[in-house]
Design an enzyme around this catalytic site. Structure first.
Site, short mmCIF file in Angstrom:
data_model
loop_
_atom_site.label_atom_id
_atom_site.label_comp_id
_atom_site.label_asym_id
_atom_site.label_seq_id
_atom_site.Cartn_x
_atom_site.Cartn_y
_atom_site.Cartn_z
CG ASP A 45 -2.12 0.90 1.08
OD1 ASP A 45 -2.67 1.01 -0.02
OD2 ASP A 45 -2.51 1.51 2.10
CG ASN A 73 -0.77 5.25 2.07
OD1 ASN A 73 -1.40 6.13 2.64
ND2 ASN A 73 -0.44 4.11 2.67
NE ARG A 81 -7.33 -5.78 7.15
CZ ARG A 81 -7.57 -5.29 8.35
NH1 ARG A 81 -8.69 -4.61 8.57
NH2 ARG A 81 -6.71 -5.47 9.33
CG ASP A 97 -3.20 -6.90 10.41
OD1 ASP A 97 -3.93 -6.96 9.41
OD2 ASP A 97 -3.52 -6.25 11.44
CG ASP A 99 2.64 -4.81 11.76
OD1 ASP A 99 3.43 -4.59 10.83
OD2 ASP A 99 1.85 -3.96 12.20
NE ARG A 131 -1.60 -5.67 20.19
CZ ARG A 131 -2.40 -5.07 19.28
NH1 ARG A 131 -1.98 -4.93 18.03
NH2 ARG A 131 -3.57 -4.61 19.64
CD GLU A 182 -10.50 -0.72 9.65
OE1 GLU A 182 -9.67 -1.60 9.95
OE2 GLU A 182 -10.57 0.39 10.19
CG ASP A 183 -10.81 -4.33 12.52
OD1 ASP A 183 -11.43 -3.33 12.94
OD2 ASP A 183 -9.82 -4.80 13.10
CG HIS A 216 -0.86 -2.16 16.00
ND1 HIS A 216 -2.22 -2.05 16.03
CD2 HIS A 216 -0.60 -3.43 15.58
CE1 HIS A 216 -2.77 -3.20 15.67
NE2 HIS A 216 -1.81 -4.05 15.39
#
Length: 406
Positions: A45, A73, A81, A97, A99, A131, A182-183, A216
């Site tokens: 992206d 971007n 997605r 993801d 990460d 985390r 949004e997820d 993040h």
């Protein structure tokens, strides 16, 4: 669907993902499901840190069918997605993801669960790396979870296995206008409109990584965006679930996770203008969806804060927040006939603005490190313990069956 379609399309949206992307892709290659049953659709992206170049090099050498898309971007995770979803060919889609990374058996176990249970969404156990991660929904593996009254409503991230036929049939995509949450909107719609949700809890499927640079995506965004997310989630629930206990049970998720943090201790430090704006943004949500059933599902402190918001009383809210910030514990007040418990936060029994019922213990609470159950639940638990003990005694004294005749 063609006979040579893969079982799983792993969609990876990647932006400035180095060096985390390396382990992410290695975890896909290590899947016991097998390279021939997978495809990767990786969407760069608009990265400038070498992410795009690494994806191209990976695609050239891996045994997994991999397609790399380079795009400008988009400003958030929804764009890549959606691009990946549009290219997916698999029976299932997993949004990974860049990460994060998989446990080696993750996709094999989740596909097996989806095929066995016939469900459209499969949740695999998630643990945090550097985390925190939600834990309450991973207590047991279940083929069909109750989306209303179980804990699965508290995991609405996109990192799930979705049956692609559902997504195609419903024309589902991530809302690119939402910049946070949004997820959650996408996942909750799949919960509500799909054919069931399964949980794989006996194996760590997904490792949720906290970046050392603190970038993040969930850590960014203004408070206005949180209210956008709350409006979208509450609206989705209201569209698909009629008023009643099920709607109230689901509304706990946006009210407690999305809305309530906007009226936490940080509210005390904010300007009068920001506090006023937050109250204005919350007012229509409280007017539309705040019910007695929803209020009764919350802990006392949560309920009190939201009642203050519903009544447009930031002054009362700030009194409660100061009490909490000072680390003070409310007095436990007992009542009889019928048995009741209250937690005496500020303004208890002082007037109609915060009625006595707002302070009543209706769900399990903790005070000074001790568990407090509402009297009805405590009595019910006592009855169950008595019944179990009586059964054990009866089994112990039950006469042996007569011996069989030869």
């Amino acid at each position: 669907m063609s006979s040579n379609a893969p079982d799983v399309s792993v969609v990876i949206g990647a932006y400035q993902a180095m060096p985390y992307l390396i382990r992410c892709l290695e975890s896909v290659e290590a899947q016991t499901l097998g390279a021939g049953r997978l495809e990767i659709i990786a969407v760069d992206d608009g990265s400038t840190d070498g992410t795009g170049e690494y994806l191209d090099a990976f695609a050239a050498r891996t045994a997994i069918d991999t397609r790399v898309v380079h795009q400008e971007n988009s400003g958030g995770p929804s764009g890549p997605r959606n691009t990946g979803l549009g290219l997916a060919r698999g029976r299932y889609v997993f949004f990974l993801d860049a990460d994060d990374y998989f446990g080696e058996e993750a996709l094999e176990r989740m596909v097996a669960m989806g095929d066995r249970a016939g469900t459209d969404v499969v949740l695999g156990k998630v643990v945090g790396v550097n985390r925190g991660a939600a834990k309450s929904m991973w207590k047991q593996t279940v083929e069909r979870a109750d989306i209303y009254f179980s804990q699965v409503k508290f995991t609405l991230s996109a990192q799930k296995l979705f049956r692609r036929e559902l997504l195609v049939r419903l024309g589902m995509s991530f809302d690119e206008k939402l910049k946070t949450g949004e997820d959650a909107l996408f996942t909750l719609e799949a919960y509500l409109r799909g054919n069931g949700v399964s949980v794989v809890a006996d194996y760590t499927c997904y490792y949720l990584v906290g970046r050392e640079d603190g970038k993040h995506v969930t850590k960014s965004g203004s408070y206005e965006l949180r209210f956008d997310s709350a409006r979208a989630l509450t609206g989705l629930i209201a569209e698909h679930v009629p008023p009643g206990p099920k709607r109230d049970a689901l509304m706990v998720r946006p009210f407690v996770i999305t809305l309530l943090p906007q009226f936490g201790p940080g509210f005390l430090k904010q300007s009068a203008a920001v506090r006023k704006r937050k109250m204005e943004l919350a007012a229509p949500l409280m007017a539309q969806y705040w019910t007695r059933g929803l209020a009764g599902s919350l802990k006392v402190q949560e309920r009190l804060r939201l009642i203050c918001v519903a009544k447009g009383r930031p002054d009362l809210l700030m009194d409660i927040l100061r009490f909490v910030k000072e680390g003070r514990e409310p007095e436990l007040v007992r009542g009889e006939r019928p048995a009741r418990l209250w937690l005496a936060y500020p303004h208890f029994r002082e007037g109609p603005e915060l009625p006595e019922s707002a302070y009543q213990v209706r769900v399990t609470e903790w005070r000074n490190g001790r568990r407090i159950d509402p009297p009805v639940a405590a009595a019910s638990s006592l009855v169950h313990r008595f019944v179990r003990k009586a059964r054990r005694v009866l089994r112990a004294v039950r006469p042996a069956p007569p011996a069989r005749r030869a």
